[in-house]
Design an enzyme around this catalytic site. Structure first.
Site, mmCIF file in Angstrom:
data_model
loop_
_atom_site.group_PDB
_atom_site.id
_atom_site.type_symbol
_atom_site.label_atom_id
_atom_site.label_comp_id
_atom_site.label_asym_id
_atom_site.label_seq_id
_atom_site.Cartn_x
_atom_site.Cartn_y
_atom_site.Cartn_z
ATOM 1 N N GLY A 265 -12.232 15.116 -23.995
ATOM 2 C CA GLY A 265 -13.051 14.679 -22.343
ATOM 3 C C GLY A 265 -13.901 15.771 -22.106
ATOM 4 O O GLY A 265 -14.466 15.956 -23.117
ATOM 5 N N LEU B 98 -17.521 14.177 -21.991
ATOM 6 C CA LEU B 98 -17.852 13.840 -23.399
ATOM 7 C C LEU B 98 -19.385 13.875 -23.356
ATOM 8 O O LEU B 98 -20.227 13.906 -22.044
ATOM 9 C CB LEU B 98 -17.702 12.164 -23.720
ATOM 10 C CG LEU B 98 -15.805 11.713 -23.427
ATOM 11 C CD1 LEU B 98 -16.028 10.554 -24.239
ATOM 12 C CD2 LEU B 98 -15.692 12.768 -24.879
ATOM 13 N N GLY C 45 -22.526 14.399 -28.664
ATOM 14 C CA GLY C 45 -22.022 15.215 -29.622
ATOM 15 C C GLY C 45 -21.131 14.433 -29.537
ATOM 16 O O GLY C 45 -20.925 14.022 -30.832
ATOM 17 N N HIS C 46 -19.835 14.036 -28.367
ATOM 18 C CA HIS C 46 -18.998 13.164 -28.778
ATOM 19 C C HIS C 46 -19.496 11.786 -29.247
ATOM 20 O O HIS C 46 -18.819 11.335 -29.852
ATOM 21 C CB HIS C 46 -17.956 13.343 -27.661
ATOM 22 C CG HIS C 46 -17.278 14.586 -27.579
ATOM 23 N ND1 HIS C 46 -17.696 15.308 -25.955
ATOM 24 C CD2 HIS C 46 -16.157 15.086 -27.937
ATOM 25 C CE1 HIS C 46 -17.343 16.276 -26.119
ATOM 26 N NE2 HIS C 46 -16.234 16.188 -26.827
ATOM 27 N N GLN D 220 -3.453 25.121 -26.940
ATOM 28 C CA GLN D 220 -4.761 25.195 -27.897
ATOM 29 C C GLN D 220 -4.974 26.697 -26.310
ATOM 30 O O GLN D 220 -6.132 27.301 -27.367
ATOM 31 C CB GLN D 220 -5.097 24.664 -28.002
ATOM 32 C CG GLN D 220 -5.992 23.676 -27.470
ATOM 33 C CD GLN D 220 -7.151 22.785 -27.946
ATOM 34 O OE1 GLN D 220 -7.147 21.739 -28.525
ATOM 35 N NE2 GLN D 220 -8.538 22.737 -27.923
ATOM 36 N N LYS E 221 -19.388 21.339 -36.211
ATOM 37 C CA LYS E 221 -19.530 22.867 -35.216
ATOM 38 C C LYS E 221 -18.314 23.115 -34.837
ATOM 39 O O LYS E 221 -18.765 24.928 -35.210
ATOM 40 C CB LYS E 221 -19.845 22.142 -33.465
ATOM 41 C CG LYS E 221 -19.895 22.621 -32.398
ATOM 42 C CD LYS E 221 -19.929 22.664 -31.001
ATOM 43 C CE LYS E 221 -19.383 21.774 -30.650
ATOM 44 N NZ LYS E 221 -18.022 22.440 -30.133
ATOM 45 N N SER F 218 -21.734 21.488 -26.794
ATOM 46 C CA SER F 218 -20.568 21.780 -26.031
ATOM 47 C C SER F 218 -20.472 21.643 -24.878
ATOM 48 O O SER F 218 -20.786 21.701 -24.141
ATOM 49 C CB SER F 218 -20.276 23.317 -26.877
ATOM 50 O OG SER F 218 -18.581 23.586 -26.083
ATOM 51 N N SER F 219 -18.619 20.756 -23.989
ATOM 52 C CA SER F 219 -18.672 21.197 -23.276
ATOM 53 C C SER F 219 -19.095 22.213 -22.234
ATOM 54 O O SER F 219 -18.687 22.365 -20.891
ATOM 55 C CB SER F 219 -16.886 20.260 -22.371
ATOM 56 O OG SER F 219 -17.102 19.195 -23.969
#
Ligand code: PAF
Length: 204
Positions: A34, A36, A39-40, A64, A154, A190-191
């Site tokens: 999520g 987003l 990139g997503h 993770q 990435k 990146s988030s």
């Protein structure tokens, strides 16, 4: 609850599989956590170029994250994400809860252990991280049953871990690597860029 959307929103493995069974044609999966960004959305496009239907999963995966990492403060922006996916022409979004993903709890779950490549590079600094990624991705493959799954280059080590896991487990899923999208400065999108200070951004 989510506002009404034209997207199909599935929240359980049973409803996800029923959706899949009721449709003809190939399905591409884009797994995400999520929050987003473009990139997503480029991963969604990569799936749409190859497949009849695209499913995006949104799940902030506890297995993770290390004990001192950002699991609790990881941004959760479900309505905004679903609206963006609808605008991008995505077909369905899979939003499992932690209880659905890990019925016995994330501490007691059956885990994937991918040897070797999870211990080096980023894995050397984040013990358990890549095994958590492999654990959740194997579950997503099982629940969504896609023909392909798209992952960004990435996260290069993640891409290799998933290829290894999927090949070894004989998942009938083709792993598609997608190019890295960058901001005007050259920084990979990146988030987690939101955590960087102005100086960090230059360094990164
Ligand atoms: O790259 C990510 O966002 C995550 O690691 C993934 C692949 C969605 C698994 O939780």
């Amino acid at each position: 609850p989510l506002r009404l959307t034209r997207l199909d929103v599935l929240t359980t493995p049973a409803s996800m599989r029923a959706w899949r069974r009721a449709r003809e044609g190939s399905v591409g999966l884009v797994p995400t956590m999520g929050y987003l960004h473009d990139g997503h959305l480029s991963l969604v496009e990569a799936s749409q170029e190859r497949d009849d239907l695209t499913v995006v999963s949104i799940f902030v995966n506890p297995t993770q994250f290390g004990p001192n990492e950002d699991y609790l403060r990881y941004p959760r922006t479900q309505q905004r994400d679903v609206d963006g996916l609808e605008a991008a022409g995505c077909d369905a979004v899979f939003l499992p809860s932690a209880e659905v993903m890990y019925p016995y709890g994330s501490k007691n779950c059956v885990q994937m252990h991918v040897p070797g490549i999870t211990d080096i590079l980023c894995g050397a600094h984040r013990p358990g991280h890549f095994n958590g990624v492999a654990t959740v991705v194997s579950r997503l493959f099982n629940m969504v049953q896609p023909d392909i799954a798209v992952f960004g280059r990435k996260d290069y080590q993640q891409l290799q871990v998933i290829r290894y896991m999927s090949h070894e487990m004989s998942f009938p899923v083709e792993i598609i690597p997608a190019p890295t999208l960058r901001e005007a400065s050259g920084l990979a999108m990146s988030s987690r860029n939101q955590y960087l200070s102005a100086q960090d951004r230059i360094t990164a």
